[in-house]
Write a protein that holds these residues in place. Sequence first.
Motif, short mmCIF file in Angstrom:
data_model
loop_
_atom_site.label_atom_id
_atom_site.label_comp_id
_atom_site.label_asym_id
_atom_site.label_seq_id
_atom_site.Cartn_x
_atom_site.Cartn_y
_atom_site.Cartn_z
N ASP A 69 15.84 67.00 -26.88
CA ASP A 69 16.36 67.43 -28.18
C ASP A 69 16.94 68.85 -28.14
OD1 ASP A 69 15.59 65.01 -29.22
OD2 ASP A 69 13.74 65.76 -30.14
N VAL A 70 16.34 69.72 -27.33
CA VAL A 70 16.80 71.12 -27.33
C VAL A 70 17.86 71.39 -26.26
CG1 VAL A 70 14.58 71.92 -28.24
CG2 VAL A 70 15.00 72.02 -25.77
N ALA A 71 18.10 70.42 -25.37
CA ALA A 71 19.12 70.62 -24.32
C ALA A 71 20.49 70.73 -24.97
CB ALA A 71 19.08 69.45 -23.34
N SER A 72 21.20 71.78 -24.62
CA SER A 72 22.48 72.04 -25.30
C SER A 72 23.66 72.20 -24.35
CB SER A 72 22.35 73.31 -26.15
OG SER A 72 21.97 74.41 -25.35
N ALA A 73 23.43 72.07 -23.05
CA ALA A 73 24.54 72.22 -22.10
C ALA A 73 25.52 71.07 -22.26
CB ALA A 73 23.99 72.27 -20.68
N LYS A 74 26.76 71.32 -21.86
CA LYS A 74 27.80 70.29 -22.00
C LYS A 74 27.71 69.24 -20.90
CE LYS A 74 31.06 73.28 -24.46
NZ LYS A 74 32.38 73.93 -24.46
N PHE A 75 26.93 69.54 -19.84
CA PHE A 75 26.75 68.56 -18.77
C PHE A 75 25.41 67.85 -18.94
CE2 PHE A 75 25.19 72.64 -17.28
CZ PHE A 75 23.95 72.33 -16.72
N ASP A 76 25.20 66.80 -18.16
CA ASP A 76 23.97 66.02 -18.23
C ASP A 76 22.87 66.76 -17.48
OD1 ASP A 76 22.19 63.99 -18.68
OD2 ASP A 76 23.12 62.54 -17.31
N GLU A 77 22.03 67.47 -18.22
CA GLU A 77 21.03 68.33 -17.58
C GLU A 77 19.95 67.54 -16.83
OE1 GLU A 77 19.63 71.91 -19.59
OE2 GLU A 77 20.97 71.46 -21.25
N THR A 78 19.49 68.13 -15.75
CA THR A 78 18.38 67.57 -14.97
C THR A 78 17.06 68.07 -15.54
OG1 THR A 78 19.71 67.46 -12.95
CG2 THR A 78 17.33 67.52 -12.66
N LEU A 79 16.05 67.22 -15.55
CA LEU A 79 14.72 67.65 -15.98
C LEU A 79 13.85 67.92 -14.76
CD1 LEU A 79 15.80 66.04 -18.61
CD2 LEU A 79 13.39 66.13 -19.27
N GLU A 80 13.03 68.96 -14.86
CA GLU A 80 12.21 69.40 -13.75
C GLU A 80 10.75 69.50 -14.18
OE1 GLU A 80 13.88 73.24 -13.26
OE2 GLU A 80 15.85 72.50 -12.62
N LEU A 81 9.85 69.17 -13.25
CA LEU A 81 8.42 69.36 -13.44
C LEU A 81 7.99 70.59 -12.67
CD1 LEU A 81 6.67 65.89 -13.09
CD2 LEU A 81 6.12 67.58 -14.83
N HIS A 82 7.14 71.41 -13.28
CA HIS A 82 6.59 72.60 -12.61
C HIS A 82 5.07 72.51 -12.72
CE1 HIS A 82 10.66 74.21 -12.58
NE2 HIS A 82 10.74 73.81 -13.85
N VAL A 83 4.41 72.28 -11.60
CA VAL A 83 2.96 72.01 -11.60
C VAL A 83 2.24 73.08 -10.79
CG1 VAL A 83 1.17 70.31 -11.15
CG2 VAL A 83 3.49 69.54 -11.71
N LYS A 84 1.42 73.88 -11.48
CA LYS A 84 0.62 74.92 -10.84
C LYS A 84 -0.71 74.30 -10.42
CE LYS A 84 -0.96 79.23 -10.01
NZ LYS A 84 -0.44 80.11 -8.95
N LEU A 85 -1.03 74.42 -9.12
CA LEU A 85 -2.25 73.81 -8.60
C LEU A 85 -3.31 74.85 -8.22
CD1 LEU A 85 -0.76 71.03 -6.26
CD2 LEU A 85 -1.53 70.81 -8.63
N GLY A 86 -4.56 74.46 -8.35
CA GLY A 86 -5.66 75.33 -7.98
C GLY A 86 -6.02 75.19 -6.52
N VAL A 87 -5.06 75.43 -5.65
CA VAL A 87 -5.28 75.38 -4.20
C VAL A 87 -4.72 76.66 -3.58
CG1 VAL A 87 -5.20 72.86 -4.08
CG2 VAL A 87 -3.10 74.17 -3.79
N ASP A 88 -5.11 76.91 -2.35
CA ASP A 88 -4.58 78.05 -1.60
C ASP A 88 -3.62 77.51 -0.55
OD1 ASP A 88 -3.99 80.28 -0.11
OD2 ASP A 88 -6.06 80.95 0.11
#
Length: 225
Positions: A29-48
Amino acid sequence: MGKKYVDALKKIDRTKQYDMGEAIQTAIDVASAKFDETLELHVKLGVDGRKADQQVRGVVVLPNGTGKTVRVLVIAKGAKADEATAAGADFVGAEEYIEKMQKENWFGFDVLVTTPDMMGLVGRLGKILGPKGLMPNPKSGTVTMDIAKTLHDIKAGKVEYRLDKQSIIHVIFGKKSFGKDKLLENATAVMDAIIKAKPAAAKGTYLKSVAIATTMGPGIKVAYK
């Protein structure tokens, strides 16, 4: 920050953790670019990620693909080169492509696949391919004798996920035009794979935080159990 980005921020509740489906719909709904935007996942993990026994890395085939055309270079000879050509590889060869990368700085491909016997040749370009994320690796399935299946999976929407230095995984999971349902299927497949890949040595909370964002949009926090 541009005006469109600021406008998008106003439509997102920054104090809220959305469920995955709601987060995806909000991102659309909030994507406003004129091209077909890619969606990305960003996952922070509790590992070293600095410790070998806490690495998280793997591949997953997205049920609905990535929406991107993936150009594949296969370094192989003989029957395996023929197999690659028949399976739809964009570029197939051996020494000539190694030389093309070395001398012409050519990188007109997105994924490099090779057979184990050719890794000695490909390894010469480790310092060039590594930083670009293009170095073949058995863990990602790009060093293989099963060229046809690997090419099929890549073209069908196989994506690789791996920790960065901040112990965060960044992975694309489709295009805005897919719509909520297909994007939710893809995102769920990625999250399931990441959860399944939890190292035995990981202690405490594994999923520290999850967020999604479009190419040009702000991050949206996701509640994920």
